[in-house]
Scaffold this active site. Structure first.
Site, PDB file in Angstrom:
ATOM      1  N   HIS A   1       0.869  -1.175   0.000  1.00  0.00           N
ATOM      2  CA  HIS A   1       0.000   0.000   0.000  1.00  0.00           C
ATOM      3  C   HIS A   1       0.910   1.230   0.000  1.00  0.00           C
ATOM      4  O   HIS A   1       2.020   1.179   0.527  1.00  0.00           O
ATOM      5  CB  HIS A   1      -0.845  -0.037   1.283  1.00  0.00           C
ATOM      6  CG  HIS A   1      -1.929   0.981   1.355  1.00  0.00           C
ATOM      7  ND1 HIS A   1      -1.704   2.273   1.758  1.00  0.00           N
ATOM      8  CD2 HIS A   1      -3.252   0.892   1.104  1.00  0.00           C
ATOM      9  CE1 HIS A   1      -2.851   2.935   1.750  1.00  0.00           C
ATOM     10  NE2 HIS A   1      -3.805   2.128   1.352  1.00  0.00           N
TER      11      HIS A   1
ATOM     12  N   ASP B   1       2.803  -4.851   7.931  1.00  0.00           N
ATOM     13  CA  ASP B   1       1.572  -4.082   7.739  1.00  0.00           C
ATOM     14  C   ASP B   1       0.413  -5.080   7.822  1.00  0.00           C
ATOM     15  O   ASP B   1       0.151  -5.827   6.872  1.00  0.00           O
ATOM     16  CB  ASP B   1       1.622  -3.386   6.372  1.00  0.00           C
ATOM     17  CG  ASP B   1       0.312  -2.683   6.059  1.00  0.00           C
ATOM     18  OD1 ASP B   1      -0.641  -2.796   6.849  1.00  0.00           O
ATOM     19  OD2 ASP B   1       0.248  -2.027   5.000  1.00  0.00           O
TER      20      ASP B   1
ATOM     21  N   GLN C   1      -4.857  -5.591   6.824  1.00  0.00           N
ATOM     22  CA  GLN C   1      -5.887  -6.482   6.258  1.00  0.00           C
ATOM     23  C   GLN C   1      -5.845  -7.876   6.870  1.00  0.00           C
ATOM     24  O   GLN C   1      -6.574  -8.763   6.420  1.00  0.00           O
ATOM     25  CB  GLN C   1      -5.708  -6.588   4.729  1.00  0.00           C
ATOM     26  CG  GLN C   1      -5.783  -5.267   3.991  1.00  0.00           C
ATOM     27  CD  GLN C   1      -7.197  -4.668   3.963  1.00  0.00           C
ATOM     28  OE1 GLN C   1      -8.179  -5.290   4.390  1.00  0.00           O
ATOM     29  NE2 GLN C   1      -7.303  -3.444   3.474  1.00  0.00           N
TER      30      GLN C   1
ATOM     31  N   LYS D   1     -10.881  -0.779  10.193  1.00  0.00           N
ATOM     32  CA  LYS D   1     -11.075  -1.981   9.375  1.00  0.00           C
ATOM     33  C   LYS D   1     -11.455  -3.178  10.245  1.00  0.00           C
ATOM     34  O   LYS D   1     -11.621  -4.290   9.739  1.00  0.00           O
ATOM     35  CB  LYS D   1      -9.798  -2.301   8.591  1.00  0.00           C
ATOM     36  CG  LYS D   1      -9.438  -1.243   7.548  1.00  0.00           C
ATOM     37  CD  LYS D   1      -8.252  -1.683   6.737  1.00  0.00           C
ATOM     38  CE  LYS D   1      -7.533  -0.552   6.035  1.00  0.00           C
ATOM     39  NZ  LYS D   1      -8.264   0.087   4.975  1.00  0.00           N
TER      40      LYS D   1
ATOM     41  N   CYS E   1      -4.843   2.393  -3.738  1.00  0.00           N
ATOM     42  CA  CYS E   1      -3.590   2.873  -3.128  1.00  0.00           C
ATOM     43  C   CYS E   1      -2.445   1.885  -3.340  1.00  0.00           C
ATOM     44  O   CYS E   1      -1.562   1.748  -2.490  1.00  0.00           O
ATOM     45  CB  CYS E   1      -3.759   3.195  -1.644  1.00  0.00           C
ATOM     46  SG  CYS E   1      -4.946   4.496  -1.335  1.00  0.00           S
TER      47      CYS E   1
HETATM   48  N1  C6P Z   1      -6.456   0.250   2.554  1.00  0.00           N
HETATM   49  C1  C6P Z   1      -8.292  -0.083   1.004  1.00  0.00           C
HETATM   50  O1  C6P Z   1      -9.376   0.222   0.497  1.00  0.00           O
HETATM   51  P1  C6P Z   1      -5.147   3.638   6.840  1.00  0.00           P
HETATM   52  O2  C6P Z   1      -5.592   4.546   5.743  1.00  0.00           O
HETATM   53  O3  C6P Z   1      -3.920   4.168   7.527  1.00  0.00           O
HETATM   54  O4  C6P Z   1      -6.234   3.253   7.768  1.00  0.00           O
HETATM   55  O5  C6P Z   1      -4.725   2.252   6.138  1.00  0.00           O
HETATM   56  C2  C6P Z   1      -3.736   2.243   5.162  1.00  0.00           C
HETATM   57  C3  C6P Z   1      -3.512   0.874   4.652  1.00  0.00           C
HETATM   58  C4  C6P Z   1      -2.266   0.286   4.862  1.00  0.00           C
HETATM   59  N2  C6P Z   1      -2.025  -0.977   4.464  1.00  0.00           N
HETATM   60  C5  C6P Z   1      -2.952  -1.716   3.848  1.00  0.00           C
HETATM   61  C6  C6P Z   1      -2.628  -3.117   3.456  1.00  0.00           C
HETATM   62  C7  C6P Z   1      -4.213  -1.185   3.603  1.00  0.00           C
HETATM   63  O6  C6P Z   1      -5.127  -1.939   3.001  1.00  0.00           O
HETATM   64  C8  C6P Z   1      -4.501   0.144   3.997  1.00  0.00           C
HETATM   65  C9  C6P Z   1      -5.835   0.765   3.698  1.00  0.00           C
HETATM   66  C10 C6P Z   1      -7.792   0.709   2.187  1.00  0.00           C
HETATM   67  O7  C6P Z   1      -7.618  -1.032   0.595  1.00  0.00           O
HETATM   68  C11 C6P Z   1      -7.883   2.186   1.949  1.00  0.00           C
HETATM   69  S1  C6P Z   1      -6.800   2.734   0.672  1.00  0.00           S
END
Ligand code: C6P
Length: 420
Positions: A128, A205, A208, A231, A374
């Protein structure tokens, strides 16, 4: 695969999510965008409301009853998160706004102060943007070099290439556990063990994965792990960084201000103990307490049960998606019983634009995401400007998948007819 088991979990939780019980564009809502953000159960909503209605006060600052109660709630939530990911100590959990802030904290506190010109950072091409851009910024400032692990033949993490790339120059490996686009579950234990043999630190990370499967940071042996509350059934504005105690102790503060200090003089300051050293300013108190309620809710359901149920859903989703000609799902295929893959599918259909697919599905009350999610570098490698993505959670059902597939087929037929 039994329908009864699946219905039991869906039936059990569905009433907890009032938002799912509505019509969108005249059709029952089907929410297939939980990878972007999950829905929140009543228990979490009530917790947030109770905080603001009954004991809204600042934490760690006042001796009055409300402040003590707010502090207990806030620190209690930290305990819950710590045991949810099996941290060795509650001091290893730092609350942040989200995973993005947690990665930036490590990048600026550890990376900026540790990395030297020529040191190497290993990322993967499926990261991401939140796990690419902070490291680019730090590499520009320190002279460190970023290397990328590419995709395997099945569009997963290329472990063999990782083994070729890693060397004594590698100081950091920062990789995603479950890709938000490919849905692959990366072999993080193996990646971490290899990286540690070379003396490199590892950041995972887990945005997910934490919401969808049991996570044990001690068994994994990661140095840092990040996740976002929104999430995993909690509100937005709260996430967390896990870090090994000694490592966090050795890292300087990222933000300065109230809460993070021990003593402030005009010419210097000393810092608070962990984890407060990294929590400058008034935190998202109600949101953190609500994250604690989300952790309670997920724990009550059982992360192993959630994961097993999602395997059933993904098996069904893939079976159905394969019925559609010209549809390509990116990432490794799951086994017939849904193993080896997260409950999301990013796909393209022939020449159809993913945004058009999601817009027409929205007319049918079906919420999916389209675009680059992203992960622009990954989409460039896949050779597509964007994908349509259906991402599921434990409140979704097989029936919703069937309705989605029928609507998708109709949408494709419609586009086919107007394009001749
Ligand atoms: N992915 C998606 O629709 P934040 O924005 O900090 O809560 O999460 C960022 C982020 C970091 N790593 C991974 C693997 C992610 O999936 C995400 C967020 C969302 O896939 C929003 S772009």
């Amino acid at each position: 695969m039994t329908i009864t088991k699946e219905k039991t979990l869906a039936a059990k939780v569905r009433k907890d999510f009032p938002i799912l019980n509505q019509e969108v564009n005249g059709k029952p809502l089907i929410y297939f965008d939980s990878a972007a953000t999950s829905q929140k159960p009543i228990a979490v909503l009530n917790t947030l409301r109770d905080y603001y209605e009954q004991y809204n006060a600042n934490v760690h600052r006042g001796a009055h009853t409300l402040s003590v109660k707010a502090t207990e709630g806030y620190e209690g939530a930290r305990n819950k998160v710590a045991s949810f990911v099996n941290a060795a100590s509650r001091q290893e959990i730092v609350f942040t706004r989200n995973a993005t802030e947690a990665i930036n904290l490590v990048a600026y506190s550890w990376g900026l102060n540790t990395l030297q010109p020529g040191d190497e950072i290993i990322l993967s091409v499926m990261e991401h943007h939140s796990n690419i851009v902070p490291w680019q910024l730090i590499a520009q400032k320190t002279g460190a070099v970023i290397k990328y692990v590419g995709l395997s033949e099945t569009e997963g993490f290329d472990l063999e290439q990782f083994k070729q790339l890693i060397s004594d120059k590698t100081k950091l490996v920062s990789v995603v556990h479950v890709s938000n686009t490919l849905g692959c579950i990366n072999p993080v234990e193996e990646i971490i063990a290899i990286a540690h043999r070379y003396g490199a630190k590892v950041l995972i990370d887990a945005c997910q994965s934490v919401p969808h499967m049991p996570i044990d940071v001690q068994a994994m042996d990661c140095d840092w792990l990040v996740a976002s509350g929104h999430k995993m059934c909690a509100p937005t504005g709260i996430g967390f960084l896990y870090g090994k105690l000694e490592l966090l102790e050795s890292m300087p503060p990222f933000f300065g201000g109230g809460e993070m200090i021990s003593e402030v003089y005009l010419d210097h300051s000393t810092y608070n103990e962990l984890p407060h050293k990294f929590e400058a300013g008034t935190p998202a108190i109600g949101e953190a307490i609500a994250l604690g309620a989300a952790v309670d809710y997920l724990t009550e359901l059982g992360m192993d049960k959630i994961h097993a149920y999602e395997e059933e859903l993904i098996a069904h989703l893939f079976e159905k998606l394969h019925e559609i000609p010209d549809l390509k799902v990116h990432g490794p295929q799951p086994t017939a019983d849904g193993k080896g893959r997260a409950a999301l599918a990013s796909f393209t259909v022939g020449e159809f634009h993913p945004n058009d697919l999601s817009t027409l599905l929205d007319h049918e009350g079906i919420a999916i995401r389209s675009g680059h999610h992203c992960t622009q570098p990954l989409h460039r490698i896949l050779g597509v400007p964007g994908t349509a993505r259906a991402s599921l959670y434990f409140y979704n059902t097989r029936e919703e998948i069937d309705t989605f597939i029928a609507a998708l087929k109709e949408t494709i037929d419609f586009f086919g007819s107007i394009m001749g």
